[in-house]
Write an enzyme that holds these catalytic residues in place. Structure first.
Site, PDB file in Angstrom:
ATOM      1  N   LEU A 142       0.826  -1.217   0.000  1.00  0.00           N
ATOM      2  CA  LEU A 142       0.000   0.000   0.000  1.00  0.00           C
ATOM      3  C   LEU A 142       0.855   1.260   0.000  1.00  0.00           C
ATOM      4  CD1 LEU A 142      -2.743  -0.999   2.631  1.00  0.00           C
ATOM      5  CD2 LEU A 142      -3.000  -0.870   0.152  1.00  0.00           C
ATOM      6  N   GLY A 143       2.020   1.138   0.565  1.00  0.00           N
ATOM      7  CA  GLY A 143       2.862   2.332   0.597  1.00  0.00           C
ATOM      8  C   GLY A 143       4.184   2.026   1.249  1.00  0.00           C
ATOM      9  N   GLU A 195       7.330  -0.273   5.370  1.00  0.00           N
ATOM     10  CA  GLU A 195       6.329  -0.464   4.316  1.00  0.00           C
ATOM     11  C   GLU A 195       4.986  -0.831   4.912  1.00  0.00           C
ATOM     12  OE1 GLU A 195       8.203  -2.745   0.697  1.00  0.00           O
ATOM     13  OE2 GLU A 195       9.336  -3.123   2.536  1.00  0.00           O
ATOM     14  N   THR A 196       3.960  -0.619   4.114  1.00  0.00           N
ATOM     15  CA  THR A 196       2.609  -0.977   4.547  1.00  0.00           C
ATOM     16  C   THR A 196       2.006  -1.910   3.490  1.00  0.00           C
ATOM     17  OG1 THR A 196       2.429   1.211   5.537  1.00  0.00           O
ATOM     18  CG2 THR A 196       0.398  -0.030   5.314  1.00  0.00           C
ATOM     19  N   LYS A 245       1.832  -3.142   8.902  1.00  0.00           N
ATOM     20  CA  LYS A 245       2.825  -2.078   8.850  1.00  0.00           C
ATOM     21  C   LYS A 245       4.151  -2.634   9.325  1.00  0.00           C
ATOM     22  CE  LYS A 245       2.742   2.799   9.643  1.00  0.00           C
ATOM     23  NZ  LYS A 245       2.551   3.483   8.414  1.00  0.00           N
ATOM     24  N   PHE A 287      10.220   4.766   7.303  1.00  0.00           N
ATOM     25  CA  PHE A 287      10.455   3.762   8.329  1.00  0.00           C
ATOM     26  C   PHE A 287       9.995   2.372   7.968  1.00  0.00           C
ATOM     27  CE2 PHE A 287      11.215   7.501  10.694  1.00  0.00           C
ATOM     28  CZ  PHE A 287      12.249   7.121  11.511  1.00  0.00           C
ATOM     29  N   ASP A 301       0.049  13.554  13.378  1.00  0.00           N
ATOM     30  CA  ASP A 301       0.226  13.513  11.920  1.00  0.00           C
ATOM     31  C   ASP A 301      -1.122  13.537  11.214  1.00  0.00           C
ATOM     32  OD1 ASP A 301       1.725  13.633   9.657  1.00  0.00           O
ATOM     33  OD2 ASP A 301       2.282  11.511   9.626  1.00  0.00           O
TER      34      ASP A 301
HETATM   35  N1  LIG Z   1      -5.755   0.618   8.471  1.00  0.00           N
HETATM   36  C1  LIG Z   1      -5.710   0.935   7.188  1.00  0.00           C
HETATM   37  N2  LIG Z   1      -6.736   0.607   6.370  1.00  0.00           N
HETATM   38  C2  LIG Z   1      -6.699   0.903   5.054  1.00  0.00           C
HETATM   39  N3  LIG Z   1      -5.677   1.516   4.453  1.00  0.00           N
HETATM   40  C3  LIG Z   1      -4.629   1.882   5.224  1.00  0.00           C
HETATM   41  C4  LIG Z   1      -4.588   1.604   6.617  1.00  0.00           C
HETATM   42  N4  LIG Z   1      -3.417   2.071   7.110  1.00  0.00           N
HETATM   43  C5  LIG Z   1      -2.749   2.606   6.065  1.00  0.00           C
HETATM   44  N5  LIG Z   1      -3.476   2.508   4.935  1.00  0.00           N
HETATM   45  C6  LIG Z   1      -3.101   2.982   3.602  1.00  0.00           C
HETATM   46  O1  LIG Z   1      -1.843   2.476   3.272  1.00  0.00           O
HETATM   47  C7  LIG Z   1      -1.088   3.433   2.566  1.00  0.00           C
HETATM   48  C8  LIG Z   1       0.243   3.599   3.244  1.00  0.00           C
HETATM   49  O2  LIG Z   1      -0.017   4.125   4.508  1.00  0.00           O
HETATM   50  P1  LIG Z   1       0.924   4.470   5.691  1.00  0.00           P
HETATM   51  O3  LIG Z   1       0.538   5.835   6.162  1.00  0.00           O
HETATM   52  O4  LIG Z   1       0.823   3.419   6.697  1.00  0.00           O
HETATM   53  O5  LIG Z   1       2.348   4.462   5.146  1.00  0.00           O
HETATM   54  P2  LIG Z   1       3.129   5.546   4.339  1.00  0.00           P
HETATM   55  O6  LIG Z   1       2.299   6.779   4.165  1.00  0.00           O
HETATM   56  O7  LIG Z   1       3.582   4.893   3.116  1.00  0.00           O
HETATM   57  O8  LIG Z   1       4.350   5.799   5.275  1.00  0.00           O
HETATM   58  P3  LIG Z   1       4.471   6.564   6.645  1.00  0.00           P
HETATM   59  O9  LIG Z   1       4.250   5.570   7.722  1.00  0.00           O
HETATM   60  O10 LIG Z   1       5.875   7.067   6.630  1.00  0.00           O
HETATM   61  O11 LIG Z   1       3.435   7.661   6.672  1.00  0.00           O
HETATM   62  C9  LIG Z   1      -1.922   4.703   2.523  1.00  0.00           C
HETATM   63  O12 LIG Z   1      -2.565   4.813   1.288  1.00  0.00           O
HETATM   64  C10 LIG Z   1      -2.940   4.485   3.594  1.00  0.00           C
HETATM   65  O13 LIG Z   1      -4.137   5.103   3.302  1.00  0.00           O
END
Ligand SMILES: Nc1ncnc2c1ncn2[C@@H]1O[C@H](COP(=O)(O)OP(=O)(O)OP(=O)(O)O)[C@@H](O)[C@H]1O
Length: 557
Positions: free
Chosen positions: A15-16, A22-23, A40, A20, A139
């Site tokens: 997802l992203g 990946e998700t 996460k 720090f 945040d």
């Molecule tokens: N619980 C959740 N349910 C659905 N989508 C999620 C959830 N948590 C995160 N996402 C989605 O996953 C993607 C990545 O999110 P996340 O904010 O965790 O990481 P990031 O933005 O890549 O990194 P960082 O942690 O540095 O902000 C985003 O599009 C976010 O909307």
């Protein structure tokens, strides 16, 4: 067959990825439904083997908080599990099906007053709950709010504290420190950037989120009123009711004491006919806009580059020498004096069509300003360049003093090289925040910050392009010193917004500190918008401001 993470989770997609880790979206193979979840993965910064144990403890503590929050609010994802694998940390969370507010705006365009109000009305009780647990989210932004598909309710994701735990390091004195400030430039208020978030920091971020939904403008794209320092946004929002606009304006007030004291108070203001504070400039059009080329989900430290518009204002500024004091002047002076004379002329004589229109009639009144047209207009011949150098030198007696090389200060010297952000980053700000035994997500106690920290924070704010905020970190007498800031704030942003891309602090040392005053020596490296890198030694004088509980810069030589 695809490998399972922790013998259980089948990764469906990424997802992203951020600074720090990946998700992922994953399927839980050990649930009968094979329910989806978000995983996460967090990778700690480790600069000392003993730190790992501490990170582990803090990870557990923050995970417990997430479990509690998600278990008690339907608008925070539930924590299903957490584990460690190969030195990395994992959180398994409820998958919220829906779109982030950012994605929603991209798909469907600007939000109406009614919808934004509904989002706020639905989110503020969640924030009230989070704050009642003594936690500041830190945040809040459109990327971190998901509009859930099934009930259209906003869900708050991505609490900052776990990421912060990953950034625990040991500093050169052997103390535990977090190497980051959690938050997103533009959405984060100044006290949070200084490492001291309060509950209303979240309200500030929520206010800027609302502005984004109503106007499509990221904070970096909005200008501030050059006189009041207020964020100018109303002219971009069509059909925004006075009540909603007034509530937003109060939420985004620079100083926490001018904001709502709680989410609950903000909520009741939304329900009432909230009076528009008289200090808010509602009709003034923006004099400057700064297009953002930064992806919205990226943390950028590129200062907003003002584009001055010819709107009858003196939007075009001349003071290219002036800066959070004489810093800018001192760079140029230093160069003019003895370093690289040919480079001196360039930054101050290069063509900058945005800085040429202050009426001549004003030039005579103020000696420093009278030099500025010459310094900010394109140089057409050598005579003019020489004239610039002469004029700069004429300032030296007032502005440039050799740095005292005081050996006694050596023990205070702590190189903090590379802890300040580069112009564009995809990671959180690097700064030093003392670690405490309380949860990282609780508001910081109001301790007296160190003078060095104050100088460091000043440049963090500048590198974020938050010039109204950094301006307020100067003492009032310094701000109103006409020799340095002939046009006040306008002169200030002309230098920082117009000429400087980024400042690295290479070294800071405390020379002296009394109860109310301090002196800090610094070794800075300026990256100018012209592409030049200019090293400079600057000695800062600071005075203690009990009201803001902060050191203010009262001089720079
Ligand atoms: N619980 C959740 N349910 C659905 N989508 C999620 C959830 N948590 C995160 N996402 C989605 O996953 C993607 C990545 O999110 P996340 O904010 O965790 O990481 P990031 O933005 O890549 O990194 P960082 O942690 O540095 O902000 C985003 O599009 C976010 O909307």
């Amino acid at each position: 067959m695809q490998m399972l993470l922790d013998d259980r989770y089948r990764i469906i997609q990424t997802l992203g990825s951020g600074g720090f880790g990946e998700t992922f979206l994953a399927e839980d193979t050990q649930m009968p439904s094979g329910r989806r979840c978000v995983i996460k993965k967090l990778k700690p910064i480790i600069n000392n083997p003993q730190v790992y144990q501490l990170i582990q403890e803090r990870f557990q503590r923050e995970a417990a908080i997430l479990e509690d929050l998600g278990g008690n609010s339907h608008q925070i994802p539930r924590l299903y599990a957490y584990f460690q694998l190969n030195g990395q940390f994992y959180l398994v969370q409820e998958w919220i099906e829906g779109d982030t507010l950012t994605a929603k705006l991209r798909q469907s365009g600007l939000f109406s007053d009614t919808v934004v109000r509904e989002i706020l009305v639905n989110l503020l009780p969640v924030l009230e709950y989070v704050h009642s647990k003594r936690i500041v989210h830190r945040d809040i932004k459109p990327d971190n709010i998901i509009l859930r598909q099934r009930d259209r309710k906003p869900v708050l994701i991505d609490f900052g504290a776990v990421r912060e735990a990953m950034a625990t390091v040991v500093n050169s004195q052997g103390n535990l420190t977090s190497s980051i400030v959690i938050g997103t430039p533009g959405y984060m208020p100044s006290e949070q950037a200084a490492g001291r978030p309060v509950y209303s920091s979240d309200l500030y971020s929520l206010g800027l989120t609302a502005i984004y939904l109503l106007t499509g403008k990221q904070p970096q794209e909005l200008e501030t009123d050059s006189r009041s320092g207020e964020i100018v946004w109303r002219s971009f929002g069509l059909n925004v009711s006075p009540t909603l606009a007034g509530v937003i304006d109060r939420a985004i007030a620079y100083h926490p004491r001018d904001r709502f004291s709680s989410a609950k108070e903000m909520l009741s203001a939304l329900h009432s006919n909230f009076a528009i504070p008289s200090t808010i400039h509602v009709t003034q059009p923006p004099i400057v806009t700064a297009p953002s080329a930064t992806p919205q989900n990226m943390i950028s430290f590129t200062p907003a580059t003002p584009i001055h518009q010819g709107n009858g204002q003196r939007g075009i500024l001349l003071a290219s020498l002036i800066a959070g004091g004489l810093i800018g002047a001192s760079i140029i002076i230093g160069l003019a004096l003895n370093k690289q004379p040919q480079q001196v002329a360039q930054p101050i004589t290069e063509s900058n069509p945005q800085t040429t229109t202050l009426p001549d009639s004003q030039d005579e009144a103020q000696p420093v300003k009278s030099q500025l047209p010459k310094t900010s207009e394109p140089s057409t011949n050598n005579d003019e360049t020489e004239e610039n150098a002469r004029l700069i030198k004429s300032q030296i007696s007032r502005t440039s003093e050799p740095l005292i090389n005081n050996d006694k200060t050596q023990e205070n010297e702590q190189p903090i090289k590379s802890q300040l952000p580069r112009p564009v980053y995809s990671q959180p700000i690097l700064t030093q925040t003392p670690t405490s035994e309380t949860s990282f997500s609780t508001p910081t106690q109001i301790d007296k910050p160190s003078p060095k920290q104050a100088v460091q924070n000043y440049f963090v704010t500048i590198n974020q392009g938050q010039y109204p905020t950094s301006w307020k970190q100067l003492s009032p007498s310094y701000q109103s010193d006409k020799a340095i800031h002939p046009d006040g704030y306008l002169s200030y942003i002309d230098w920082w917004g117009g000429k400087v891309q980024n400042v690295d602090i290479e070294q800071l040392s405390l020379v002296e500190e009394t109860t109310n005053t301090a002196t800090v020596n610094s070794q800075l490296k300026y990256l100018l918008k012209s592409g030049k890198e200019v090293p400079e030694s600057v000695r800062f004088s600071l005075i203690w401001d009990a009201e803001s509980n902060n050191w203010l810069i009262s001089g720079a030589k």
